[in-house]
Design a protein around this motif. Structure first.
Motif, short mmCIF file in Angstrom:
data_model
loop_
_atom_site.label_atom_id
_atom_site.label_comp_id
_atom_site.label_asym_id
_atom_site.label_seq_id
_atom_site.Cartn_x
_atom_site.Cartn_y
_atom_site.Cartn_z
N ALA A 64 -2.01 3.91 -3.78
CA ALA A 64 -3.38 4.03 -4.28
C ALA A 64 -3.52 5.27 -5.15
O ALA A 64 -2.96 6.33 -4.82
CB ALA A 64 -4.37 4.10 -3.12
N THR A 65 -4.23 5.17 -6.24
CA THR A 65 -4.48 6.31 -7.09
C THR A 65 -5.12 7.43 -6.27
O THR A 65 -6.10 7.20 -5.58
CB THR A 65 -5.40 5.94 -8.27
OG1 THR A 65 -4.80 4.85 -8.97
CG2 THR A 65 -5.61 7.10 -9.20
N GLY A 66 -4.54 8.60 -6.34
CA GLY A 66 -5.07 9.72 -5.56
C GLY A 66 -4.58 9.73 -4.12
O GLY A 66 -4.84 10.67 -3.39
N GLY A 67 -3.89 8.68 -3.71
CA GLY A 67 -3.38 8.59 -2.34
C GLY A 67 -4.43 8.15 -1.35
O GLY A 67 -5.60 8.51 -1.46
N ALA A 68 -4.02 7.36 -0.38
CA ALA A 68 -4.94 6.89 0.65
C ALA A 68 -4.73 7.64 1.96
O ALA A 68 -5.48 7.46 2.90
CB ALA A 68 -4.74 5.39 0.87
N GLY A 69 -3.69 8.46 2.01
CA GLY A 69 -3.42 9.21 3.23
C GLY A 69 -2.56 8.49 4.25
O GLY A 69 -2.34 9.00 5.34
N PHE A 70 -2.05 7.33 3.90
CA PHE A 70 -1.24 6.56 4.85
C PHE A 70 0.05 7.29 5.22
O PHE A 70 0.43 7.36 6.38
CB PHE A 70 -0.90 5.18 4.30
CG PHE A 70 -2.09 4.28 4.12
CD1 PHE A 70 -3.03 4.12 5.12
CD2 PHE A 70 -2.26 3.59 2.94
CE1 PHE A 70 -4.13 3.29 4.96
CE2 PHE A 70 -3.35 2.75 2.75
CZ PHE A 70 -4.29 2.60 3.77
N VAL A 71 0.75 7.84 4.22
CA VAL A 71 2.03 8.49 4.47
C VAL A 71 1.87 9.73 5.34
O VAL A 71 2.76 10.08 6.11
CB VAL A 71 2.75 8.81 3.14
CG1 VAL A 71 4.01 9.60 3.37
CG2 VAL A 71 3.09 7.52 2.41
N ALA A 72 0.72 10.36 5.30
CA ALA A 72 0.48 11.54 6.12
C ALA A 72 0.54 11.21 7.61
O ALA A 72 0.73 12.10 8.44
CB ALA A 72 -0.88 12.14 5.78
N ALA A 73 0.41 9.94 7.96
CA ALA A 73 0.48 9.54 9.37
C ALA A 73 1.92 9.45 9.87
O ALA A 73 2.14 9.35 11.08
CB ALA A 73 -0.20 8.18 9.55
N ALA A 74 2.91 9.51 8.99
CA ALA A 74 4.30 9.30 9.37
C ALA A 74 4.93 10.44 10.17
O ALA A 74 5.60 10.18 11.17
CB ALA A 74 5.14 8.99 8.14
N PRO A 75 4.78 11.71 9.79
CA PRO A 75 5.53 12.77 10.49
C PRO A 75 5.37 12.80 12.01
O PRO A 75 6.37 12.91 12.72
CB PRO A 75 5.02 14.06 9.84
CG PRO A 75 4.66 13.64 8.45
CD PRO A 75 4.07 12.25 8.63
N PRO A 76 4.18 12.65 12.56
CA PRO A 76 4.07 12.71 14.03
C PRO A 76 4.78 11.57 14.76
O PRO A 76 5.09 11.70 15.94
CB PRO A 76 2.57 12.66 14.30
CG PRO A 76 1.90 12.95 13.02
CD PRO A 76 2.86 12.56 11.95
N VAL A 77 5.00 10.47 14.08
CA VAL A 77 5.61 9.30 14.73
C VAL A 77 6.95 8.92 14.08
O VAL A 77 7.42 7.80 14.23
CB VAL A 77 4.64 8.09 14.72
CG1 VAL A 77 3.43 8.35 15.59
CG2 VAL A 77 4.21 7.74 13.29
N GLU B 270 0.83 -1.21 0.00
CA GLU B 270 0.00 0.00 0.00
C GLU B 270 0.87 1.26 0.00
O GLU B 270 0.38 2.37 -0.19
CB GLU B 270 -0.91 0.01 1.23
CG GLU B 270 -1.74 -1.23 1.34
CD GLU B 270 -3.21 -0.95 1.26
OE1 GLU B 270 -3.59 0.06 0.67
OE2 GLU B 270 -3.96 -1.76 1.80
N LEU B 271 2.17 1.04 0.23
CA LEU B 271 3.13 2.15 0.28
C LEU B 271 4.24 1.89 -0.72
O LEU B 271 4.69 0.76 -0.88
CB LEU B 271 3.74 2.26 1.68
CG LEU B 271 2.80 2.46 2.85
CD1 LEU B 271 3.52 2.26 4.16
CD2 LEU B 271 2.18 3.85 2.77
N GLY B 272 4.71 2.94 -1.34
CA GLY B 272 5.87 2.84 -2.22
C GLY B 272 7.04 3.54 -1.55
O GLY B 272 6.86 4.33 -0.61
N CYS B 273 8.23 3.25 -2.03
CA CYS B 273 9.41 3.90 -1.47
C CYS B 273 10.45 4.08 -2.56
O CYS B 273 10.47 3.36 -3.56
CB CYS B 273 9.97 3.11 -0.30
SG CYS B 273 10.52 1.44 -0.73
N ALA B 274 11.30 5.06 -2.35
CA ALA B 274 12.38 5.32 -3.30
C ALA B 274 13.48 6.08 -2.58
O ALA B 274 13.24 6.75 -1.58
CB ALA B 274 11.87 6.14 -4.48
N ALA B 275 14.68 5.95 -3.08
CA ALA B 275 15.81 6.77 -2.65
C ALA B 275 16.18 7.60 -3.86
O ALA B 275 16.50 7.05 -4.92
CB ALA B 275 16.97 5.89 -2.20
#
Length: 91
Positions: free
Chosen positions: A42-55, A17-22
């Motif tokens: 997910a097309t349009g984004g699912a908002g998962f990555v937005a949960a990363a900064p606080p944690v 559900e997440l992609g990654c790159a360097a």
């Protein structure tokens, strides 16, 4: 890849559900470096990555633990970093 796995585990979602790159980047002083990029697949984004900064601090700790392979491999294996979609990123 380890950061992606840490975020997926934290959110309880499949890593795919997440992609990654360097990617090559430059800092504010124009010094060359690398940026780790996570994105929703997910097309349009699912908002998962937005949960990363606080944690992020916790995710980085989890990623470090993932990099300490339980099978003690030399660089990457199916027990730590290699998955169906990362198997071609070994180098």
């Amino acid at each position: 890849v380890a950061l992606r796995q840490a975020l997926a585990e934290f959110l309880g979602i499949n890593q795919r559900e997440l992609g990654c790159a360097a990617i090559p980047s430059r800092d504010e002083k124009n010094a060359a470096g690398w940026s780790a990029v996570l994105y929703d697949t997910a097309t349009g984004g699912a908002g998962f990555v937005a949960a990363a900064p606080p944690v992020l601090e916790d995710l980085l700790r989890r990623a470090r633990g993932i990099l300490e392979c339980r099978k003690n491999c030399d660089s990457a294996c199916q027990s730590c970093l290699l998955t169906y979609d990362t198997q071609h990123m070994v180098e």
